[in-house]
Scaffold this motif. Structure first.
Motif, short mmCIF file in Angstrom:
data_model
loop_
_atom_site.label_atom_id
_atom_site.label_comp_id
_atom_site.label_asym_id
_atom_site.label_seq_id
_atom_site.Cartn_x
_atom_site.Cartn_y
_atom_site.Cartn_z
N TYR A 34 0.86 -1.19 0.00
CA TYR A 34 0.00 0.00 0.00
C TYR A 34 0.89 1.23 0.00
O TYR A 34 1.78 1.38 0.84
CB TYR A 34 -0.89 0.00 1.24
CG TYR A 34 -1.70 1.27 1.36
CD1 TYR A 34 -3.00 1.33 0.85
CD2 TYR A 34 -1.17 2.42 1.95
CE1 TYR A 34 -3.73 2.50 0.92
CE2 TYR A 34 -1.89 3.59 2.02
CZ TYR A 34 -3.18 3.62 1.52
OH TYR A 34 -3.90 4.78 1.57
N PRO A 338 -6.86 -0.79 4.96
CA PRO A 338 -8.15 -0.13 4.75
C PRO A 338 -9.09 -0.32 5.94
O PRO A 338 -9.82 0.56 6.32
CB PRO A 338 -8.68 -0.84 3.50
CG PRO A 338 -7.48 -1.34 2.79
CD PRO A 338 -6.51 -1.70 3.88
N LEU A 418 -6.84 13.18 -0.75
CA LEU A 418 -7.07 12.20 0.32
C LEU A 418 -7.47 12.89 1.61
O LEU A 418 -8.39 12.45 2.32
CB LEU A 418 -5.82 11.36 0.54
CG LEU A 418 -5.59 10.19 -0.41
CD1 LEU A 418 -4.18 9.65 -0.25
CD2 LEU A 418 -6.61 9.08 -0.15
N LYS A 422 -11.09 12.46 3.54
CA LYS A 422 -11.10 11.91 4.90
C LYS A 422 -11.69 12.90 5.91
O LYS A 422 -12.20 12.49 6.96
CB LYS A 422 -9.68 11.52 5.32
CG LYS A 422 -9.12 10.32 4.60
CD LYS A 422 -9.80 9.03 5.02
CE LYS A 422 -9.10 7.83 4.43
NZ LYS A 422 -9.69 6.55 4.85
N ASN A 459 -3.94 3.24 -4.92
CA ASN A 459 -4.46 3.11 -3.57
C ASN A 459 -5.25 4.34 -3.15
O ASN A 459 -6.23 4.24 -2.40
CB ASN A 459 -3.32 2.86 -2.57
CG ASN A 459 -2.67 1.50 -2.75
OD1 ASN A 459 -1.46 1.40 -2.81
ND2 ASN A 459 -3.47 0.45 -2.83
N ASP A 463 -9.04 4.32 -1.71
CA ASP A 463 -9.35 4.93 -0.41
C ASP A 463 -10.44 5.98 -0.54
O ASP A 463 -11.36 6.05 0.29
CB ASP A 463 -8.09 5.56 0.19
CG ASP A 463 -7.22 4.53 0.89
OD1 ASP A 463 -7.56 3.34 0.83
OD2 ASP A 463 -6.21 4.93 1.48
#
Length: 752
Positions: A34, A338, A418, A422, A459, A463
């Motif tokens: 990852y 994950p 990301l 998040k 990845n 995600d």
């Protein structure tokens, strides 16, 4: 991989090899760790073999070359330069790398005039305007060097437990004589290398220590070039044999630092044994740069954090810090799953210590690449879910990025996306509007519509999709959930869900967000039409199934076997290989099935139609010859997970249930006119009952019929059909055939 901090107490079982030792990289997996943080953007390319990978010894090296060929290109180039480009490079390559000792001897004899012509299998040797004196010296050396290859070079399979044969023979006098006689400094240095290697490989009482003595005696006579450091590598190997690990590792570090070509062999041979010999190695360093190299090599193998602390105190601008920081990051993120599984306390403490170290260095802003340290500090905080702090470091890094650097800008953008996703607490119109451009950018990367070399975006896409889908699922928006996460399988159990999704796919005027979102949904409308059709078929709503199929583009896929055929013993391959008067597509199959069901309702040919319909519903289960009927982008081939659709009615129940087949076999038997027909239906009912036993999740399996114990309704039904077949139809030809073909029934009949 967890790194030790504090005292360095590691013992190795490796047998170190000199720089000429054979190097093998183990890379037998296509998997990758990852990662969304690319070391290629921050670290000098010469250190790329040492980028972190838990699947490869050397990053993207595959099976690394052995030392037999490691220096081949450089050797040819050095001689080509020595001859002032007059000696053909192709001729040099043949003579140096490919020619046998006998071939070299023939070429030499041709040069001296004792051989009129070379055999036809030899390439033409072009020496240009090279002087006869230089050629004679070259051929004389080459003949001796080829002899040395017989003990210095071994070819063997790396996976065989074979010890290379380095029996050096008795060449000492020849090598010493050649060295003393030679006047050309270029060739003389290579003879020095040959002698040191000879003494190292001989490794006996007569040669003990001679490799070191010879190296020390003449090292000042030669330039510190590749040959010099290759020679030093054998001296380092000698000290390792003598268990003088401190000096051995120090010499390997000098070789490592000289050139890219020596980095992998030196790194492979560098093996500190414990803290005391490591401290002794450090004391041998004569300059701050030598000490930095030692810490760099130690850190890259065992403890990046400790090495960073030591190097930063010596020179915070050292480029050797870059590799260590990249490895620290990649090791940390490779441990990120994950699934949010809490790490153990020791790992959490080590991660926090490294994060704090990187933060402190970033805040001082005195490194050669401050943007690297700020991005790293931000990303480590991101991995620890400290999103506010991560954002602050990212903001600082963006102000420091070199102008116009496409790759660094892309890396920063990837981390920003990301972080934004998040940080989202819900998906609303504002969030969707902000995500349109990032989602399209990521999809363009995935689809190769734009290219950013080495950017690790796969990845990141996964995600982001997973995080967005979770928010939609929490908010009850099932369509957008499945668009971002197609593993949400229970969505497809609800026909209304699928219909809404089809409408979205066919919507003529999609919003910008819908357009971006649907780039992540992998299934086309035709596949959803097909899924709706098979769902209707298993509900015996055949006409509705036909209606759904007709919405598709014409489907020319044919079923492999005739779905209306019944077989005493299931044999899919037999059915698929059997001649078929008519090949059925899914549509023609359902149309024929619908016609038969219509006739049954009208009371026409009930036995025949019911028996054929029963065969059809049997064959479109997992046990029948028409599994391809239910396989699609939604129901994957072989997908029979017990929780395939979560709490909804399970798809595997539809694909394995005998309920409909039993219904029609019973109907056929009821309307049969002769015992042969009744016997056939009864046996087919026993097959259905046996399959229902297999379907029972509590069934533990059976090696023979006697292991299937009575006492459960599903098993008792199985026995009931066997009893009826034996008791009522034992006078039929079908009964005799069943005894012959079915071992389970034969066991039953023999015992009753």
């Amino acid at each position: 991989m967890k790194k030790q901090s504090g005292r360095f107490l590691l013992v190795f079982s490796f047998c170190t090899l000199a720089i000429a030792g054979v190097i093998w990289a183990c890379a037998d997996s296509d998997d990758s760790d990852y990662s969304v943080f690319a070391p290629e953007y921050f670290v000098n390319k010469q250190y790329s073999p040492f980028f972190y990978s838990s699947y490869e010894v050397y990053y993207h090296q595959g099976y690394a070359e052995s030392s037999n060929t490691w220096y081949n290109g450089i050797i040819v180039d050095e001689w080509y330069t020595h001859f002032n480009h007059q000696f053909s490079a192709a001729s040099l390559e043949f003579l140096l790398l490919k020619a046998t000792p006998g071939q070299v001897d023939s070429v030499y004899r041709k040069f001296t005039g004792t051989l009129k012509a070379l055999p036809g299998r030899y390439p033409a040797i072009s020496t240009g305007n090279v002087s006869p004196k230089m050629l004679r010296a070259f051929y004389t050396y080459l003949k001796l060097a080829k002899t040395c290859e017989t003990y210095a070079v071994n070819d063997y399979d790396s996976w065989e437990k074979v010890t290379p044969n380095h029996a050096a023979g008795n060449l000492e006098g020849t090598l010493v004589g050649a060295y003393n006689k030679e006047t050309d400094p270029f060739i003389k240095q290579r003879l020095w290398f040959q002698m040191v290697r000879y003494y190292y490989l001989a490794n006996n009482s007569a040669t003990n220590g001679k490799a070191v003595k010879l190296f020390e005696q003449f090292k000042a006579h030669f330039p510190k070039n590749l040959t010099y450091y290759r020679t030093m590598g054998y001296v380092a190997g000698y000290y390792y044999q003598q268990k003088n690990y401190a000096l051995s590792n120090y010499l390997y570090s000098l070789c490592y630092n000289y050139t890219y070509t020596l980095k992998i062999p030196s790194y492979w041979s560098f093996h500190p044994q414990n803290e005391s010999d490591w401290q002794a190695t450090l004391k041998l360093a004569k300059t701050p740069e030598e000490k930095i190299t030692l810490w760099h090599m130690l850190g890259a193998q065992y403890d990046e954090g400790r090495a960073i602390r030591e190097i930063i105190a010596i020179n915070p601008k050292s480029e050797k810090l870059d590799l260590l920081l990249s490895r620290l990051i990649n090791i940390r993120e490779a441990g990120t799953l994950p699934v949010e599984t809490p790490p153990v306390d020791s790992a959490r403490k080590a991660d926090a210590g490294n994060r704090q170290l990187v933060e402190n260095i970033a805040l001082k802003n005195n490194t050669a690449k401050p943007y690297f340290w700020n991005l790293a500090a931000g990303y480590l905080n991101f991995l620890d879910r400290n999103y506010t702090t991560a954002g602050k470091f990212y903001a600082a890094a963006k102000k420091q990025l070199p102008a116009g650097d496409k790759m660094l800008t892309a890396q920063s953008k990837l981390l920003d996306i990301l972080l934004y996703v998040k940080n989202l607490k819900k998906m609303d119109a504002t969030a969707e509007a902000k995500l349109v451009e990032p989602l399209n950018w990521l999809a363009n990367l995935r689809d190769n519509k734009i290219e950013v070399t080495d950017l690790r975006f796969n990845n990141a896409i996964s995600d982001c999709n997973l995080a967005i889908s979770k928010l939609y699922k929490k908010q009850g928006d099932h369509i957008k959930t499945v668009c971002f996460d197609n593993s949400y399988r229970d969505f497809y159990a609800d026909s209304a869900n699928v219909t809404h999704l089809i409408n979205l796919l066919n919507k003529p005027a999609k919003t910008p967000f819908e357009q971006a979102m649907l780039r992540y949904y992998p299934t086309e409308a035709d596949n959803l039409y097909y899924h709706q059709a098979i769902m209707m078929a298993y509900k015996q709503q055949t006409q509705k199934a036909i209606t759904w199929l007709k919405k598709m583009q014409p489907d020319t896929t044919t079923l492999l076997g005739n779905p209306f055929n019944g077989r005493m013993i299931d044999c899919h391959d037999c059915d698929h290989a059997a001649p078929q008067k008519q090949k059925f597509t899914a549509l023609s199959f359902l149309q024929t099935l619908n016609d038969m069901e219509t006739e049954i309702k009208a009371g026409k040919n009930v036995y025949r139609n019911a028996y054929l319909v029963a065969n059809a519903y049997y064959n479109i289960t997992y046990y029948g010859n028409a599994r391809t009927f239910y396989e699609s982008d939604v129901v994957m081939p072989g997908a029979l997970s017990r929780d395939y659709y979560g709490d909804e009615e399970r798809m595997d129940d539809k694909l394995t249930s005998m309920r409909i087949a039993i219904k029609y076999y019973e109907l056929a038997r009821k309307n049969a006119t002769i015992d042969e027909q009744r016997a056939r239906c009864t046996f087919m009912l026993s097959k259905c009952a046996l399959n229902e036993i297999y379907n029972d999740p509590d069934f533990k399996g059976a090696d023979k019929f006697a292991d299937i114990k009575a006492g459960q309704p599903v098993i008792d039904a199985y026995y009931k059909y066997f009893a009826e077949l034996k008791g009522k139809y034992n006078n039929t030809a079908y009964y005799k055939e069943a005894l012959k073909e079915c071992g389970y029934f034969r066991d039953y009949a023999d015992k009753k």
